[in-house]
Write a protein that holds these residues in place. Structure first.
Motif, mmCIF file in Angstrom:
data_model
loop_
_atom_site.group_PDB
_atom_site.id
_atom_site.type_symbol
_atom_site.label_atom_id
_atom_site.label_comp_id
_atom_site.label_asym_id
_atom_site.label_seq_id
_atom_site.Cartn_x
_atom_site.Cartn_y
_atom_site.Cartn_z
ATOM 1 N N LEU A 217 10.801 14.184 8.489
ATOM 2 C CA LEU A 217 11.804 13.697 7.538
ATOM 3 C C LEU A 217 11.741 14.491 6.228
ATOM 4 O O LEU A 217 12.759 14.749 5.595
ATOM 5 N N SER B 16 7.811 -1.493 13.428
ATOM 6 C CA SER B 16 7.430 -0.149 13.857
ATOM 7 C C SER B 16 7.577 0.843 12.694
ATOM 8 O O SER B 16 8.624 0.927 12.051
ATOM 9 N N ARG C 107 13.822 4.208 12.742
ATOM 10 C CA ARG C 107 12.696 3.293 13.001
ATOM 11 C C ARG C 107 12.832 2.073 12.077
ATOM 12 O O ARG C 107 13.321 2.184 10.958
ATOM 13 N N GLU C 108 12.355 0.916 12.575
ATOM 14 C CA GLU C 108 12.566 -0.366 11.867
ATOM 15 C C GLU C 108 12.129 -0.344 10.405
ATOM 16 O O GLU C 108 12.728 -1.001 9.569
ATOM 17 N N CYS C 109 11.071 0.424 10.093
ATOM 18 C CA CYS C 109 10.567 0.398 8.717
ATOM 19 C C CYS C 109 11.624 0.929 7.743
ATOM 20 O O CYS C 109 11.654 0.540 6.577
ATOM 21 N N GLU D 29 -4.043 -3.413 8.720
ATOM 22 C CA GLU D 29 -3.021 -2.423 8.394
ATOM 23 C C GLU D 29 -3.449 -1.017 8.805
ATOM 24 O O GLU D 29 -2.635 -0.205 9.201
ATOM 25 N N ALA D 30 -4.742 -0.734 8.714
ATOM 26 C CA ALA D 30 -5.231 0.604 9.087
ATOM 27 C C ALA D 30 -5.864 0.593 10.471
ATOM 28 O O ALA D 30 -6.633 1.468 10.816
ATOM 29 N N GLY D 31 -5.558 -0.429 11.247
ATOM 30 C CA GLY D 31 -6.156 -0.532 12.566
ATOM 31 C C GLY D 31 -7.435 -1.356 12.506
ATOM 32 O O GLY D 31 -7.852 -1.821 11.442
ATOM 33 N N SER E 98 11.947 3.572 6.130
ATOM 34 C CA SER E 98 11.496 4.314 4.950
ATOM 35 C C SER E 98 10.980 5.688 5.350
ATOM 36 O O SER E 98 10.230 5.810 6.312
ATOM 37 N N PRO E 99 11.364 6.726 4.596
ATOM 38 C CA PRO E 99 10.827 8.052 4.891
ATOM 39 C C PRO E 99 9.422 8.255 4.343
ATOM 40 O O PRO E 99 8.818 9.287 4.573
ATOM 41 N N ILE E 100 8.907 7.285 3.578
ATOM 42 C CA ILE E 100 7.546 7.430 3.064
ATOM 43 C C ILE E 100 6.641 6.411 3.727
ATOM 44 O O ILE E 100 7.108 5.435 4.312
ATOM 45 N N SER E 101 5.366 6.659 3.623
ATOM 46 C CA SER E 101 4.390 5.771 4.219
ATOM 47 C C SER E 101 4.058 4.675 3.215
ATOM 48 O O SER E 101 3.572 4.944 2.124
ATOM 49 N N MET E 102 4.401 3.437 3.576
ATOM 50 C CA MET E 102 4.235 2.317 2.643
ATOM 51 C C MET E 102 4.058 1.067 3.493
ATOM 52 O O MET E 102 4.788 0.884 4.461
ATOM 53 N N SER E 103 3.090 0.245 3.184
ATOM 54 C CA SER E 103 2.877 -0.935 4.020
ATOM 55 C C SER E 103 2.483 -2.119 3.153
ATOM 56 O O SER E 103 2.132 -1.955 1.992
ATOM 57 N N LYS E 104 2.539 -3.322 3.745
ATOM 58 C CA LYS E 104 2.108 -4.501 3.002
ATOM 59 C C LYS E 104 0.601 -4.659 3.197
ATOM 60 O O LYS E 104 0.120 -4.503 4.317
ATOM 61 N N MET F 143 14.610 8.856 15.125
ATOM 62 C CA MET F 143 13.510 9.103 14.189
ATOM 63 C C MET F 143 13.769 8.416 12.850
ATOM 64 O O MET F 143 12.948 7.683 12.353
ATOM 65 N N GLY F 144 14.970 8.664 12.301
ATOM 66 C CA GLY F 144 15.271 8.048 11.017
ATOM 67 C C GLY F 144 15.620 6.575 11.153
ATOM 68 O O GLY F 144 15.837 5.897 10.160
ATOM 69 N N ASN G 100 0.894 -1.166 0.000
ATOM 70 C CA ASN G 100 0.000 0.000 0.000
ATOM 71 C C ASN G 100 0.921 1.202 0.000
ATOM 72 O O ASN G 100 1.842 1.277 0.812
ATOM 73 N N ARG H 38 3.401 3.526 14.869
ATOM 74 C CA ARG H 38 2.801 2.288 15.375
ATOM 75 C C ARG H 38 3.305 1.119 14.551
ATOM 76 O O ARG H 38 3.835 1.292 13.447
#
Ligand code: SF4
Ligand code: SF4
Lengths: 405, 107
Positions: free
Chosen positions: A236, A226, B4-6, B19-21, B8-14, B1-2, A209, A219
């Protein structure tokens, strides 16, 4: 035009922008024609049609869709280009923010034009100034050579930082005015622009997505990893824009090594060394100010010009350093933040606030809706500002040039 | 801040459930399916499935008939609107007494 040779020719600003996009080997172009940007789009579509530019030209029904096509193509890893003006830019505003927040390295040329109403197709800079806060880098050009060079540099900057770039140039004054331009060779540009590596993952076997709902706080995602919250993503983004304060001059310096032309990075100057009165502006009016400064010097005033090339990020440290110890900075804005003052003037005052050696800053508003700006008027404005300063004035309302109420 | 485990500086998910709660707790109206009315149930085959195709939360499973996951159904009512057999009715949550989010899936 041969791709292998450097060619010196004459061209209008819009053709310089289109030529730069072609040299950058853009893969997808989506744009909707609007005066005075139209000939950028016409030129590119002609090259795509003839096969001279192997790119997809997507015809759309609006500017909102034009930028949306660029957003999706950039997301899947294509190098993209678009261009617009005035109400076209306003119509794409929602997607202007999306392109930036999604960190897509889109390059968009803006042939600066007045906003309606009332309807007007002529030059001022209200259009791009109105989206200065959207998270794009904004570079303002003085002449057609700078349009060509800056548009190529813009891809380098955008793709390095993952931030979109607007290359802004004055409508008609540059877009339709023909002047000498040196066109670099394809080899030079290829050596300067490495291939674009997208941040996004686009793989049908490992789907994502992209730009989903991102709530206030960090979260864990569904895999327990995370992820940033909205505010971290924005912080950022701000870091990237501030990082551009180094990337923009570096891109300009490397371009200069390749072509022998450099544009000053963040700012440019003329007769600034010993100047006591500094005339400040972005875009082509800066070139007129160089003539005004020379005339003021003949009159015995130590005048110089400080041009803003990068308006976003705003080069606060450079401006503080270059203006320290001067008596007066007079800012010429071709736009207005209605109910306040010219945007560059307000930003400069904020940058200089509390600086021990800061000059007095006065604003002037000129050229709205294509109103003529002459060197004589610029000179008169400088002389009025100098007289006000001599009278002990340290703050005053903007001086509107060539206004006949 | 930079860091974090993800990474990535952009919002991206599987794409995955949740995923949205837990979107089920947004729900004011609950889709209630009358199985006998569903075209798939009537035919005894995986036909129609418009509700599955249109659900914006992808919380309907294909089948004879389709199954709605109440953990993630946000109650938008699109499935009810698109159902050609009027087999899905939107009923206010209040009519159910308690919201059943967290109690697992239901038909
Ligand atoms: S109401 Fe229907 S369409 Fe909407 S989320 Fe629930 S199941 Fe999906
Ligand atoms: S849309 Fe209605 S008829 Fe079609 S499968 Fe879903 S419930 Fe059954």
């Amino acid at each position: 035009m041969s791709d292998t040779a450097i060619k010196r020719t004459v061209m209008a600003g819009n053709e310089a922008a289109a030529t730069a996009a072609k040299l950058a080997r853009v893969q997808v172009i989506a744009a909707y024609p609007i005066t005075p940007q139209t000939s950028v789009v016409e030129q590119l579509s002609a090259w795509v049609e003839s096969g001279e530019l192997p790119a997809e030209f997507v015809t759309v029904e609006s500017e909102h869709s034009a930028l949306t096509v660029c957003i999706t193509a950039s997301t899947v890893g294509a190098r993209v280009f678009t261009a617009t003006s005035a109400n076209g830019l306003a119509y794409m505003t929602e997607q202007v923010w999306w392109a930036a927040g999604a960190r897509l390295p889109i390059v968009m040329c803006i042939a600066n034009r007045a906003m309606a109403a009332p309807w007007n197709v002529l030059n001022d800079q209200q259009d791009s100034m109105s989206v200065r806060d959207a998270g794009w880098i904004q570079l303002y050009c003085r002449d057609n050579q700078e349009i060509l060079d800056t548009t190529i540099q813009a891809y380098r900057i955008a793709e390095q930082l993952h931030v979109p770039v607007m290359v802004c140039y004055d409508g008609f004054l540059l877009s339709h005015t023909v002047m000498p331009v040196e066109v670099p060779s394809a080899e030079q540009v290829d050596a300067y622009l490495p291939p674009y590596e997208p941040l996004t993952v686009v793989d049908p076997d490992d789907p994502r997505n992209i730009g989903p709902v991102t709530l206030a706080d960090p979260r864990a995602n569904a895999d327990g990893v995370s992820c940033h919250g909205y505010m971290e993503v924005r912080a950022l983004h701000q870091q990237a824009l501030l990082g551009a304060l180094e990337t923009i001059p570096a891109a300009d310096a490397e371009w200069s090594e390749l072509t022998g032309r450099e544009w000053g990075g963040l700012t440019w100057e003329h007769l600034l060394d010993d100047a006591e009165v500094v005339l400040v502006a972005a875009g082509s009016v800066g070139m007129q100010l160089t003539v005004a400064a020379e005339a003021l010097r003949e009159q015995g005033v130590k005048a110089g010009v400080l041009g803003i090339r990068s308006y976003r990020p705003f080069p606060v440290d450079a401006l503080r350093g270059k203006l320290a110890g001067r008596k007066l900075a007079l800012v010429f804005d071709k736009a207005l933040s209605y109910g306040n003052e010219g945007p560059i003037c307000g930003d400069l005052k904020a940058a200089l606030y509390g600086q021990p050696e800061a000059p007095v800053v006065f604003g002037a508003v000129c050229g709205l809706g294509g109103r003529d700006v002459t060197v004589e008027q610029l000179n008169d404005a400088a002389n009025r500002a100098i007289a006000d300063l001599a009278d002990g004035v340290t703050d005053r309302a903007a001086d509107w040039l060539n206004l006949h109420l | 801040m930079g860091t974090r485990e993800c990474g990535s500086p952009i919002s991206m998910s599987k794409p995955s459930a949740g995923e949205a709660g837990r979107t089920g707790d947004w729900r004011a109206n609950r889709p209630v399916m009358t199985a006998q009315a569903c075209l798939a149930v009537k035919k005894g085959e995986v036909v129609c499935q418009l509700c599955w195709a249109y659900c914006p939360d992808a919380c309907i499973s294909r089948g004879v008939g389709p199954v709605i996951d109440m953990e993630y159904c946000k109650g938008c009512g699109i499935c009810s609107e698109v159902c050609p057999a009027n087999a899905i009715e939107m009923v206010p949550e209040a009519a159910h007494g308690v919201c059943n989010v967290g109690e697992g899936s239901e038909r």
